[in-house]
Design an enzyme around this catalytic site. Structure first.
Site, PDB file in Angstrom:
ATOM      1  CE  LYS A 169      23.714  16.293 -22.782  1.00 40.73           C
ATOM      2  NZ  LYS A 169      23.068  15.128 -23.330  1.00 40.73           N
TER       3      LYS A 169
HETATM    4  N1  GLU Z   1      19.978  15.435 -25.137  1.00 37.26           N
HETATM    5  C1  GLU Z   1      19.563  14.120 -25.516  1.00 37.26           C
HETATM    6  C2  GLU Z   1      20.419  13.060 -24.846  1.00 37.26           C
HETATM    7  O1  GLU Z   1      20.966  13.279 -23.789  1.00 37.26           O
HETATM    8  C3  GLU Z   1      19.488  13.963 -27.028  1.00 37.26           C
HETATM    9  C4  GLU Z   1      20.757  14.192 -27.769  1.00 37.26           C
HETATM   10  C5  GLU Z   1      20.569  14.255 -29.301  1.00 37.26           C
HETATM   11  O2  GLU Z   1      19.491  14.036 -29.784  1.00 37.26           O
HETATM   12  O3  GLU Z   1      21.564  14.537 -29.949  1.00 37.26           O
HETATM   13  O4  GLU Z   1      20.490  11.952 -25.296  1.00 37.26           O
END
Ligand code: GLU
Length: 425
Positions: free
Chosen positions: A111
């Site tokens: 992230k």
């Molecule tokens: N930000 C989204 C999550 O927290 C999607 C992450 C993604 O698609 O890689 O799951």
């Protein structure tokens, strides 16, 4: 209001450690593997300058935390928010590892984000901030290594800028092979049909499955939603056809209530026009505490972390909490809701629809394919129902809550992978 709460937030990673320890104890996770999974693999922090519209330079701080890649390339979103810091990104990266393992997609967890309030910048400033951040991350991301996606306050347009900037940094003959460096792109530049609604769609598929499992009638159900961004608004709209009634919504601009029902389609149009739910026609304005204590069948938190805590959990008055957000309930909140008999569909299962369709997008890009929306939805449904079944099976087996069970599913998969591969050297 949410904005104020976000500033007060502290120690989200502590919540992860607590959840992890609890599950590891239940399933007797191998001590050595526990040490590995309790640690983030790489933590990248970058400071970078961006020229503002007025000619002045501002310095920004960006993060990318890569928690684990035992099951595949690092995967996870990028958020632009003032509350982004190393603690939050570490927590969010770790949750991504569990999410991908539970849904059985070949990714690890990561992230990232920039500590900033995007509402203070013009569109062209956000474009330059995004491009300069991508440049600063450089080879720490890549189509087979670490694949970003949208998260809080980022969207398809921003993913297109990341793609364009990344492609400008690779040799021309390799560009064609790199469009899967980022997911959640606009369909016109390699995005997947259904990715935009995927997280909200996943939340609704799981609510539907839970309702089926518990013989709960959704056609007369009421629900409340916190956060009316991508996840909150799509979940609200997709729950409407079941006959369920949205009665209260909160976002950064305030909270609104109408016992006769709020039309999620009209509210979405309103929010697109005015930037928030405050002032929506026919609704009463309510404060944060009143919003949280609203009696309903389902509460969908779809905003930020640490909303259901020792301070607030007592007032929650619903049957089911479907976690569209990451980390909306802290461990005290979990305990209090459990005592009250409120079921939680945990974030690492409930909001995994986004990353599952990101995986479908990544696959389509690699194969130069373009799938129909119906096919994407069908495959997403199958993945999430299978994940739901594995989680509920573990919950029965260990006689525990769904969050701990979801952790057990994820940790077992990772434990097996490490046992097969061994630890280098
Ligand atoms: N930000 C989204 C999550 O927290 C999607 C992450 C993604 O698609 O890689 O799951």
């Amino acid at each position: 209001m949410l904005g104020t709460k976000a500033k007060e937030k502290k120690g989200v990673y502590e919540n992860v450690v607590h959840q992890f320890d609890k599950a590891a104890k239940y399933m007797k996770l191998d001590e050595n593997i526990k040490k590995i999974l309790a640690t983030t693999m790489n933590e990248i922090l970058v400071h970078f300058p961006v020229k503002m519209d007025n000619g002045q330079v501002e310095i920004f701080t960006g993060y990318r935390v890569q928690h684990n890649n035992a099951l595949g390339p690092f995967k996870g979103g990028l958020r632009f928010h003032p509350a982004v810091d190393i603690d939050e990104v570490r927590a969010l990266a770790t949750w991504m590892t569990w999410k991908c393992a539970i849904t059985d997609i070949p990714f690890g967890g990561a992230k990232g984000g920039i500590q900033m309030d995007p509402s203070k910048y013009s569109a062209s400033e956000i474009e330059r901030i995004t491009r300069r951040f991508t440049f600063a991350l450089a080879n720490n991301i890549g189509p087979e290594y670490d694949i970003p996606a949208p998260d809080v306050n980022t969207n398809a347009k921003i993913m297109a800028w990341i793609l364009d900037t990344y492609l400008s940094m690779v040799p021309p003959h390799e560009r064609k092979r790199c469009i899967h460096v980022v997911t959640g792109k606009p369909v016109e530049v390699g995005g997947s049909p259904g990715r935009d609604k995927a997280t909200g769609q996943g939340v609704v598929f799981l609510i539907e499955q839970w309702a089926k499992d518990n013989k709960f009638d959704l056609s007369n159900a009421t629900y409340t939603v916190q956060g009316f961004g991508n996840v909150g608004s799509w979940a609200s709209r997709l729950l409407k056809p079941f006959g369920s009634k949205l009665i209260a919504v909160e976002d950064v601009t305030g909270a609104i209530y109408n016992s006769d029902g709020i039309d999620p389609d009209k509210l979405t149009e309103y929010v697109q026009k005015y930037g928030g739910v405050h002032g929506f026609e026919g609704c009463e304005s309510i404060d944060h505490d009143t919003f949280l204590s609203t009696e309903a069948d389902i509460f969908i938190p779809a905003a930020l972390e640490n909303q259901i805590t020792a301070k607030t959990a007592d007032s929650i008055n619903v049957k089911l909490v479907a976690e569209g957000a990451n980390g909306p309930t802290d461990p005290d909140g979990d305990d209090i809701l459990a005592k009250k008999g409120i079921v939680i569909l945990p974030d690492i299962l409930c909001n995994a629809g986004g990353v599952v369709v990101s995986y479908f997008e990544w696959l389509q890009n690699k194969r130069s394919e373009s799938w129909e929306l119906a096919e994407v939805d069908k495959k997403l449904h199958k993945k999430l129902v299978n994940a739901y079944k594995s989680v509920t099976e573990q919950a029965k087996k260990y006689n525990t809550d769904l969050r701990t069970a979801a952790y057990i599913v994820a940790l077992s998969k990772l434990e097996m992978a490490y046992k097969e591969r061994g630890i280098f050297p």
